[in-house]
Write a protein that holds these residues in place. Structure first.
Motif, PDB file in Angstrom:
ATOM      1  N   THR A 377       8.640  13.731  39.400  1.00  0.00           N
ATOM      2  CA  THR A 377       9.914  13.741  40.200  1.00  0.00           C
ATOM      3  C   THR A 377       9.768  13.677  41.565  1.00  0.00           C
ATOM      4  O   THR A 377      10.938  13.551  42.407  1.00  0.00           O
ATOM      5  N   LYS A 378       8.575  14.312  42.024  1.00  0.00           N
ATOM      6  CA  LYS A 378       8.206  14.443  43.513  1.00  0.00           C
ATOM      7  C   LYS A 378       6.823  14.384  43.496  1.00  0.00           C
ATOM      8  O   LYS A 378       6.042  15.090  42.798  1.00  0.00           O
ATOM      9  N   GLU A 405       7.745  16.731  32.919  1.00  0.00           N
ATOM     10  CA  GLU A 405       8.135  16.536  34.243  1.00  0.00           C
ATOM     11  C   GLU A 405       7.075  17.361  35.253  1.00  0.00           C
ATOM     12  O   GLU A 405       7.104  18.354  34.916  1.00  0.00           O
ATOM     13  N   ALA A 407       6.713  18.349  39.487  1.00  0.00           N
ATOM     14  CA  ALA A 407       7.165  18.169  40.570  1.00  0.00           C
ATOM     15  C   ALA A 407       6.319  18.777  41.650  1.00  0.00           C
ATOM     16  O   ALA A 407       6.189  19.935  41.822  1.00  0.00           O
ATOM     17  N   GLN A 409       5.243  20.312  45.213  1.00  0.00           N
ATOM     18  CA  GLN A 409       6.102  21.052  46.179  1.00  0.00           C
ATOM     19  C   GLN A 409       5.495  21.457  47.173  1.00  0.00           C
ATOM     20  O   GLN A 409       4.083  21.496  47.268  1.00  0.00           O
TER      21      GLN A 409
END
Length: 640
Positions: A377-378, A405, A407, A409
Motif C-alpha cells: 500500500t506504500k 498488506e 506499507a 514507512q
C-alpha cells in the motif's frame, strides 16, 4: 480472576519465555525463558486514574496488540509467574504471538502484563492425524486454521516432536480437561524445569491427600507436602487448580504420581472495573445473558453486537471479545463481537525489520513474516530490507504471520537516525538517492568515508550507512554522513537468535531459517560441542547469506549456546535482540520498545564499544530487569 464452575470451559493465561517489546515480539530477535503460573494483576488505586484491564491473546506488536486491539506499552512492566507465589521480571521482547495475557491499564496505557503457561511437561504421545499430543496425561489440541491457529516455537510441525520433549503450552482448558493451544514451545531440558498441570479437581482423597484432574485420570496428584494457595484454600472436587511440581510424575504403588510443591486454587477474579475487555472462546452458552468468554462469566443481554455480529453467531467455540463492567468476577457487557471471516482478527506488526533473508522470510518484532503474496500500500518490495520501517497486516499462522498488506514507512522524524542498505535512484545532480524507501539528500558538508573521495563515486547497488535526520514536513532524510560499506556481490552476514530444532551434524533450523554447519563453524562459549546443541536449545547465530530470494543459503560462522545463568540477586539473566531506537545515551535507549540501560562501567561489549551505540544498530543484550528497565551486563553488536 478465575472463577470455578465445573463442566465449563475456562481459560488459563498463557505465556512463553521470552515476553518484546523488542519484538515488539523479540523479542526483536531476542527472548528469555520464563515459566509460570497464574498470578493476578495488581490494580492501581491512584486517585483520579482510569483503571481498566484486558485479558486475551497476543496477535501482534507495535505496541502490544491483544485480540486485534492495540495497547500503548511505553511504560509496561512484563512478568512471568515461575511459581504460583512468585513472578520473574521479563522484557517486552519476551512477548510473542499466541500468548494469552492479562494486563492492567491506566488511562489507556498498559501498566503491567502477566503471562503464564497452562501446562509444562514432557510429551507422552503425538497424533499427527488428529493434531493432538499428550503431556502428563493431558490432551493438547492444535489447529492450523481459524482465527487463532496454534503458534509453534522450536518446531514447525507436530511430526517433529518426540516422546520426552519438554513443551510449554499456552491456551484454553476445556470442561473435558483438554487444552486448546494457542502457542506451544519446545525447550531444552537443563535440570531447572518447573512442571505444571491445570484443570478441575476430581476423585479427592483427603486422607491420602491425592486427587486427579478432569480428563486426566492417568496422573494422580499428591498434595501431601504442597503449599496451598491462597492461604486457607481447600482442595475440593470441581475446583479449578494449577499444580506446580519440580519433578515429573513417577510410578508409586502402581500409580503415576505427580508430587506437587504448590497447588493454587483458582479463586481469583478480575478486579471490579467499569472498563474491562476480555477475549477468548465462548463456552457454557445458555443465552446472551449467560455465557462465558475465556474464564469470565458474561451477561451480554444488553450488549451492542458489533461489526456485523448477530445473536446466531454467539455460540460455543466462537472466538469473541467483550467489553463492560466487572463486579464480583462477572461482566455486564456493553458490547460484544464475534470474529468471523469478514471481521477476522488481523495480525498487525509495526516496527523495523531485523533479520531479512527474502521477502518470504524476514523478521519483524520477533515474528517471522512471509510477505511474498502481500499487496504494497506504500513503497515496494525493493524497499524491504533489514532496518526498514514497515507496517504489516496479515493473518496469524503456526510459523508467524502471512502478510496481506505491507506499507513501507519513513524513519522517525526530527531525531538522529542511521539507515543501512543498498541504494537506488542515485541522482548526482539533485544530490539525492533512495534508501529503504526513503529519499536521502546530501549537502556539501556531508561527511564521506575514506572509500569515497567524492559523491560521484555513489552508484546504484552500493551498500551504504547513512546518518542524519528525517523531516516529516519535507519527506526528506538529510544526511550528515555517508559511509560506503560494501559493493554489489559482497557476501552478506546476518545475526539472529532463536530456538533450535531439526538439529543434525550438518544443519539446524531456527524459526524459518535453515542454517548449514561446517568444520569452520565456531561454537561458543569455549568448550561447547555440537552434541551440546539439541532440539530446544536457545542459540545466537552469525551466518553468511548467499543465493537469491528463491534459493537462499545460510551458513553459520559462529553459534553461541545460551545457557541459563543468574545474576547476583539470583534472578535469571534475560536476552533481548533487535535494533536500537530512541537513543539518548548509553544509559537511555530502547530495543523494540524495551527500555535499556547499558551505562555501567562493568558492561562487557563484544565487537564494538559504547561509542558504537546508536539508532539503527543491531544488538543482542544480556542483563537483568529492574523496575521495567533492562540493565545490561553485556552488549553484543550483531551484523544486519
Amino acid at each position: 480472576m478465575r472463577q470455578l464452575k465445573q463442566h465449563l470451559q475456562w481459560a488459563i493465561c498463557a505465556t512463553t519465555c521470552a515476553l518484546s517489546a523488542a519484538v515488539l515480539v523479540a523479542c526483536g530477535g531476542g527472548g528469555s525463558a520464563g515459566s509460570g503460573s497464574t498470578s493476578q494483576t495488581t490494580t492501581s488505586t491512584t486517585p483520579g486514574a482510569s483503571i481498566a484491564s484486558v485479558d486475551g491473546t497476543i496477535t501482534g506488536f507495535g505496541s502490544v496488540i491483544i485480540d486485534g486491539q492495540r495497547f500503548d506499552d511505553s511504560v509496561a512492566k512484563v512478568a512471568f509467574a515461575n511459581n504460583a507465589d512468585t513472578q520473574t521480571a521479563g522484557t517486552l521482547g519476551d512477548l510473542h504471538t499466541g500468548m494469552h495475557v492479562q494486563g492492567e491499564l491506566k488511562d489507556g496505557v498498559l501498566q503491567n502484563l502477566v503471562v503464564n503457561f497452562a501446562l509444562v511437561g514432557t510429551v507422552g504421545a503425538v497424533d499427527t492425524t488428529a493434531g493432538t499430543l499428550t503431556v502428563f496425561g493431558q490432551t493438547i489440541k492444535t489447529t492450523t486454521t481459524g482465527q487463532l491457529p496454534t503458534v509453534f516455537d522450536g518446531f514447525s510441525a507436530l511430526s517433529q516432536l518426540a516422546v520426552g520433549d519438554l513443551v510449554k503450552v499456552s491456551g484454553t482448558v476445556a470442561s473435558d480437561g483438554s487444552i486448546t493451544a494457542t502457542r506451544i514451545e519446545r525447550k531444552a531440558k537443563d535440570g531447572t524445569e518447573v512442571f505444571r498441570l491445570s484443570g478441575a479437581v476430581q476423585a479427592v482423597d483427603t486422607t491420602a491427600k491425592t486427587f486427579t484432574l478432569v480428563g486426566n485420570s492417568s496422573v494422580t496428584v499428591s498434595y501431601a507436602d504442597a503449599k496451598l494457595l491462597p492461604t486457607g484454600a481447600v482442595i475440593e472436587n470441581g475446583k479449578l487448580v494449577s499444580v506446580v511440581a519440580t519433578a515429573a510424575p513417577t510410578t508409586t504403588g502402581g500409580k503415576n504420581v505427580l508430587t506437587a510443591s504448590v497447588v493454587e486454587v483458582k479463586a481469583r477474579k478480575l478486579a471490579d472495573s467499569s472498563d474491562t475487555t476480555v477475549g477468548g472462546p465462548i463456552s457454557d452458552f445458555q443465552s446472551l445473558s449467560s455465557l462465558r468468554i475465556g474464564d469470565v462469566v458474561v451477561d451480554a443481554s444488553a450488549a451492542t453486537l458489533k461489526e456485523g455480529t448477530v445473536a446466531a453467531d454467539v455460540v460455543n467455540g466462537a472466538q469473541a471479545q467483550a467489553h463492560g463492567t466487572v463486579k464480583d468476577g462477572a461482566m455486564k457487557a456493553d458490547w460484544l463481537r464475534v470474529f468471523k471471516n469478514d471481521t477476522a482478527i488481523k495480525a498487525l506488526l509495526v516496527g523495523q525489520v531485523t533479520d531479512y533473508v527474502s521477502l518470504a522470510n524476514f523478521t519483524l518484532r520477533g515474528t517471522v513474516v512471509d510477505g511474498s503474496a502481500a499487496k504494497f500500500t506504500k513503497g515496494t518490495a525493493a524497499d524491504v530490507a533489514a532496518g526498514a520501517w514497515v507496517q504489516v497486516t496479515g493473518q496469524l499462522t503456526s510459523a508467524g504471520v502471512k502478510a496481506t498488506e505491507i506499507a513501507v514507512q519513513p524513519p522517525p522524524a526530527d531525531t538522529v537516525q542511521r539507515l543501512s542498505g543498498a541504494i537506488s535512484g542515485v541522482d548526482l545532480t539533485a544530490h539525492s538517492l533512495t534508501l529503504l524507501g526513503t529519499t536521502v539528500k546530501w549537502t556539501d558538508t556531508t561527511k564521506l568515508n575514506f572509500n569515497v573521495t567524492n559523491v560521484t563515486a555513489l552508484a546504484n547497488g552500493l551498500t551504504v550507512t547513512v546518518e542524519g535526520t528525517y523531516s516529516a514536513t519535507t519527506g526528506v532524510f538529510t544526511a550528515t554522513s555517508i559511509n560506503v560499506t560494501s559493493t554489489p556481490g559482497a557476501v552478506k552476514t546476518i545475526g539472529f537468535s532463536g530456538v533450535a530444532f531439526n538439529v543434525t551434524a550438518d544443519s539446524l533450523q531456527v524459526g524459518s531459517y535453515t542454517v548449514q554447519l561446517t568444520a569452520n563453524t565456531a561454537l561458543q562459549p569455549t568448550g561447547t560441542k555440537l552434541a551440546d546443541i539439541v532440539n530446544g536449545s536457545r542459540l545466537s547465530i552469525k551466518a553468511t547469506v548467499t543465493g537469491t530470494d528463491g534459493n537462499v543459503k545460510l551458513t553459520a560462522l559462529t553459534i553461541e549456546l545460551q545457557k541459563p545463568e543468574k545474576d547476583a540477586s539470583g534472578n535469571d539473566y534475560v536476552y533481548l535482540g533487535g535494533l536500537i531506537g530512541d537513543f539518548v545515551s548509553s544509559a537511555s535507549f530502547t530495543v523494540g520498545g524495551q527500555k535499556v540501560d547499558a551505562s555501567a562501567s562493568t558492561v562487557k561489549f563484544i565487537d564494538g564499544d559504547a561509542t558504537k551505540l546508536a539508532n539503527g544498530v543491531k544488538v543482542e543484550i544480556k542483563g537483568s530487569v529492574k523496575d521495567g528497565v533492562l540493565v545490561a551486563t553485556q552488549v553484543h553488536f550483531m551484523p544486519g
